[in-house]
Design a protein around this motif. Structure first.
Motif, PDB file in Angstrom:
ATOM      1  N   ILE A 128     -20.100  43.936 -27.862  1.00 21.76           N
ATOM      2  CA  ILE A 128     -19.632  45.212 -28.406  1.00 21.76           C
ATOM      3  C   ILE A 128     -20.160  46.371 -27.569  1.00 21.76           C
ATOM      4  N   GLY A 129     -21.402  46.266 -27.123  1.00 23.52           N
ATOM      5  CA  GLY A 129     -21.981  47.326 -26.300  1.00 23.52           C
ATOM      6  C   GLY A 129     -21.217  47.528 -25.011  1.00 23.52           C
ATOM      7  N   TYR A 130     -20.825  46.424 -24.377  1.00 24.74           N
ATOM      8  CA  TYR A 130     -20.033  46.517 -23.147  1.00 24.74           C
ATOM      9  C   TYR A 130     -18.695  47.204 -23.413  1.00 24.74           C
ATOM     10  N   MET A 131     -18.011  46.795 -24.482  1.00 27.27           N
ATOM     11  CA  MET A 131     -16.688  47.355 -24.774  1.00 27.27           C
ATOM     12  C   MET A 131     -16.779  48.841 -25.107  1.00 27.27           C
ATOM     13  N   LEU A 132     -17.762  49.209 -25.917  1.00 27.89           N
ATOM     14  CA  LEU A 132     -17.942  50.625 -26.268  1.00 27.89           C
ATOM     15  C   LEU A 132     -18.301  51.462 -25.043  1.00 27.89           C
ATOM     16  N   ALA A 133     -19.236  50.951 -24.241  1.00 30.99           N
ATOM     17  CA  ALA A 133     -19.679  51.700 -23.056  1.00 30.99           C
ATOM     18  C   ALA A 133     -18.506  51.928 -22.104  1.00 30.99           C
ATOM     19  N   GLN A 134     -17.709  50.903 -21.907  1.00 27.07           N
ATOM     20  CA  GLN A 134     -16.600  51.036 -20.963  1.00 27.07           C
ATOM     21  C   GLN A 134     -15.577  52.065 -21.449  1.00 27.07           C
ATOM     22  N   GLU A 135     -15.237  52.017 -22.739  1.00 26.33           N
ATOM     23  CA  GLU A 135     -14.237  52.955 -23.260  1.00 26.33           C
ATOM     24  C   GLU A 135     -14.781  54.386 -23.287  1.00 26.33           C
ATOM     25  N   LEU A 136     -16.061  54.561 -23.612  1.00 22.47           N
ATOM     26  CA  LEU A 136     -16.653  55.895 -23.586  1.00 22.47           C
ATOM     27  C   LEU A 136     -16.683  56.447 -22.163  1.00 22.47           C
ATOM     28  N   GLN A 137     -17.053  55.587 -21.207  1.00 26.91           N
ATOM     29  CA  GLN A 137     -17.107  56.034 -19.809  1.00 26.91           C
ATOM     30  C   GLN A 137     -15.718  56.407 -19.295  1.00 26.91           C
ATOM     31  N   ASN A 138     -14.698  55.681 -19.753  1.00 27.30           N
ATOM     32  CA  ASN A 138     -13.324  56.019 -19.366  1.00 27.30           C
ATOM     33  C   ASN A 138     -12.936  57.404 -19.866  1.00 27.30           C
ATOM     34  N   LEU A 139     -13.423  57.764 -21.064  1.00 24.15           N
ATOM     35  CA  LEU A 139     -13.102  59.060 -21.646  1.00 24.15           C
ATOM     36  C   LEU A 139     -13.986  60.180 -21.104  1.00 24.15           C
ATOM     37  N   MET A 140     -15.216  59.833 -20.697  1.00 22.69           N
ATOM     38  CA  MET A 140     -16.180  60.825 -20.231  1.00 22.69           C
ATOM     39  C   MET A 140     -16.772  60.379 -18.898  1.00 22.69           C
ATOM     40  N   PRO A 141     -15.980  60.371 -17.830  1.00 23.21           N
ATOM     41  CA  PRO A 141     -16.430  59.804 -16.550  1.00 23.21           C
ATOM     42  C   PRO A 141     -17.630  60.508 -15.936  1.00 23.21           C
ATOM     43  N   GLU A 142     -17.896  61.754 -16.343  1.00 27.98           N
ATOM     44  CA  GLU A 142     -19.033  62.481 -15.779  1.00 27.98           C
ATOM     45  C   GLU A 142     -20.334  62.203 -16.535  1.00 27.98           C
ATOM     46  N   THR A 143     -20.243  61.470 -17.641  1.00 27.35           N
ATOM     47  CA  THR A 143     -21.411  61.191 -18.469  1.00 27.35           C
ATOM     48  C   THR A 143     -21.826  59.732 -18.323  1.00 27.35           C
ATOM     49  N   GLU A 144     -23.116  59.506 -18.116  1.00 34.05           N
ATOM     50  CA  GLU A 144     -23.614  58.140 -18.027  1.00 34.05           C
ATOM     51  C   GLU A 144     -23.720  57.534 -19.432  1.00 34.05           C
ATOM     52  N   VAL A 145     -23.303  56.286 -19.545  1.00 35.86           N
ATOM     53  CA  VAL A 145     -23.367  55.559 -20.819  1.00 35.86           C
ATOM     54  C   VAL A 145     -24.082  54.245 -20.570  1.00 35.86           C
ATOM     55  N   THR A 146     -25.101  53.957 -21.349  1.00 42.32           N
ATOM     56  CA  THR A 146     -25.862  52.716 -21.182  1.00 42.32           C
ATOM     57  C   THR A 146     -25.927  51.974 -22.507  1.00 42.32           C
ATOM     58  N   SER A 147     -25.680  50.671 -22.439  1.00 41.61           N
ATOM     59  CA  SER A 147     -25.847  49.799 -23.609  1.00 41.61           C
ATOM     60  C   SER A 147     -27.116  48.979 -23.421  1.00 41.61           C
ATOM     61  N   LEU A 148     -27.999  49.036 -24.405  1.00 45.51           N
ATOM     62  CA  LEU A 148     -29.329  48.437 -24.276  1.00 45.51           C
ATOM     63  C   LEU A 148     -29.559  47.385 -25.362  1.00 45.51           C
ATOM     64  N   LEU A 149     -29.784  46.141 -24.958  1.00 45.64           N
ATOM     65  CA  LEU A 149     -30.191  45.120 -25.920  1.00 45.64           C
ATOM     66  C   LEU A 149     -31.525  45.555 -26.530  1.00 45.64           C
ATOM     67  N   THR A 150     -31.602  45.531 -27.858  1.00 42.78           N
ATOM     68  CA  THR A 150     -32.749  46.136 -28.533  1.00 42.78           C
ATOM     69  C   THR A 150     -33.385  45.149 -29.503  1.00 42.78           C
ATOM     70  N   ARG A 151     -34.678  44.923 -29.331  1.00 44.61           N
ATOM     71  CA  ARG A 151     -35.422  44.050 -30.238  1.00 44.61           C
ATOM     72  C   ARG A 151     -36.092  44.894 -31.325  1.00 44.61           C
ATOM     73  N   ILE A 152     -36.034  44.406 -32.562  1.00 41.78           N
ATOM     74  CA  ILE A 152     -36.637  45.121 -33.680  1.00 41.78           C
ATOM     75  C   ILE A 152     -37.523  44.168 -34.478  1.00 41.78           C
ATOM     76  N   GLU A 153     -38.747  44.600 -34.687  1.00 36.75           N
ATOM     77  CA  GLU A 153     -39.697  43.775 -35.433  1.00 36.75           C
ATOM     78  C   GLU A 153     -39.367  43.796 -36.919  1.00 36.75           C
ATOM     79  N   VAL A 154     -39.426  42.615 -37.549  1.00 37.98           N
ATOM     80  CA  VAL A 154     -39.227  42.479 -38.992  1.00 37.98           C
ATOM     81  C   VAL A 154     -40.354  41.629 -39.567  1.00 37.98           C
ATOM     82  N   ASP A 155     -40.446  41.627 -40.882  1.00 41.82           N
ATOM     83  CA  ASP A 155     -41.401  40.785 -41.595  1.00 41.82           C
ATOM     84  C   ASP A 155     -40.721  39.453 -41.904  1.00 41.82           C
TER      85      ASP A 155
END
Length: 305
Positions: A90-117
């Motif tokens: 999903i991050g790849y698809m969103l980043a690509q479509e956002l970059q297509n709409l805003m070519p002058e803006t950098e878009v990065t998708s970051l795999l994110t780890r979150i600590e839980v109990d």
């Protein structure tokens, strides 16, 4: 929360059902069409705000789990790994479509780890909907065959899995660095990859974190100005589905605490919005297509202390 020369920071939480709408066949084509709609709405927001995007993954991770069962020569991959797969997709698809709409803006998708109990109560009482919807007969067959827990989701039935509360975003510094560089950041996708601390570092947890709660935690840790929860409802409603239903346009955490909202749908959104409002920010819940109007308090629901 922001310096005079910076845009205000908004954390935008995008529902997995907005990316694969209820009733849609879970195809790449359908998902891409919905992501194009989401990207267009978020691009408008990003013109006025510094944006971090948190997306859901309920339908997507559930589909991956079904595909996971199709090849039975290896043990099925655990939910944290499937969550990482969906976050990348999903991050790849969103980043690509956002970059297509805003070519002058950098878009990065970051795999994110979150600590839980790992002992979170939800591990014994699953509430997070994943995967497609079923009728009663289909749900019963799948539940028995795969040892799944199923619960009603409106007129249908869906699989539910554990959804531990997020405690700490391990990759927060990387997110901050990217935002400070002026990038749009897609992070904590699917609520983030749930991990727990051990004597030897971190290891995955079998569950799916609610993306609205992760978005709130991110907004608090970033000291963001606004939290925007985009969904398929245009506001928070009381007595939803009855002839007396009415929208809440402006409310407070204390007022929201007087009402009950379903745990599998609006409940986490209301909890997340109230939590961020108590922290001192302004939280909003509204429809994807009305994102800017919701932030301008012309639509949706605003929650503030």
């Amino acid at each position: 929360m922001n310096t005079p020369t910076q845009k205000s920071t908004a954390v935008v939480a995008l529902g997995g059902n907005a990316l694969l709408r209820r009733g849609d066949a879970p195809s790449f084509t359908n998902q891409l069409a919905n992501i194009k709609i989401a990207a267009k709405a978020i691009a408008e927001i990003a013109k006025e705000y510094q944006v971090a995007i948190v997306h859901g993954n309920g339908p997507q991770v559930g589909l991956l789990a079904l595909q996971n069962l199709a090849y039975d020569k290896v043990q099925p991959y655990p939910l944290d790994v499937l969550g990482a797969e969906s976050e990348g997709m999903i991050g790849y698809m969103l980043a690509q479509e956002l970059q297509n709409l805003m070519p002058e803006t950098e878009v990065t998708s970051l795999l994110t780890r979150i600590e839980v109990d790992p002992n979170d109560p939800s591990m014994l009482d699953p509430t997070k909907f994943v995967g497609p919807v079923y009728n009663e007969e289909e749900a019963g067959i799948l539940a028995e065959a795969n040892n799944w827990t199923m619960k009603r989701d409106g007129e249908f039935v869906r699989r539910v899995v554990p959804s531990p509360k997020p405690l700490n975003i391990l990759d927060k510094k990387s997110i901050e660095t990217l935002l400070n560089a002026g990038e749009i950041v897609i992070c904590c996708g699917g609520g983030g990859i749930p991990v727990r601390k051990t004597d030897y570092g971190f290891t995955g947890v079998e569950g799916v974190i609610d993306k609205d709660l992760s978005a709130t935690l991110l907004a608090k840790q970033l000291k963001a100005d606004k939290l925007l929860i985009l969904t398929d409802a245009d506001a928070v409603y009381l007595d939803w589905g009855t002839e007396n239903q009415r929208a809440l346009r402006a409310t407070t955490p204390s007022q929201l605490s007087e009402y009950h909202f379903p745990a599998g749908s609006m409940g986490p959104k209301v909890e997340a919005a109230a939590d961020f409002a108590q922290f001192g920010g302004r939280a909003y819940i509204g429809a994807l297509e009305e994102g800017l109007d919701v932030l301008a308090e012309k639509a949706g629901t605003c929650v503030s202390a």
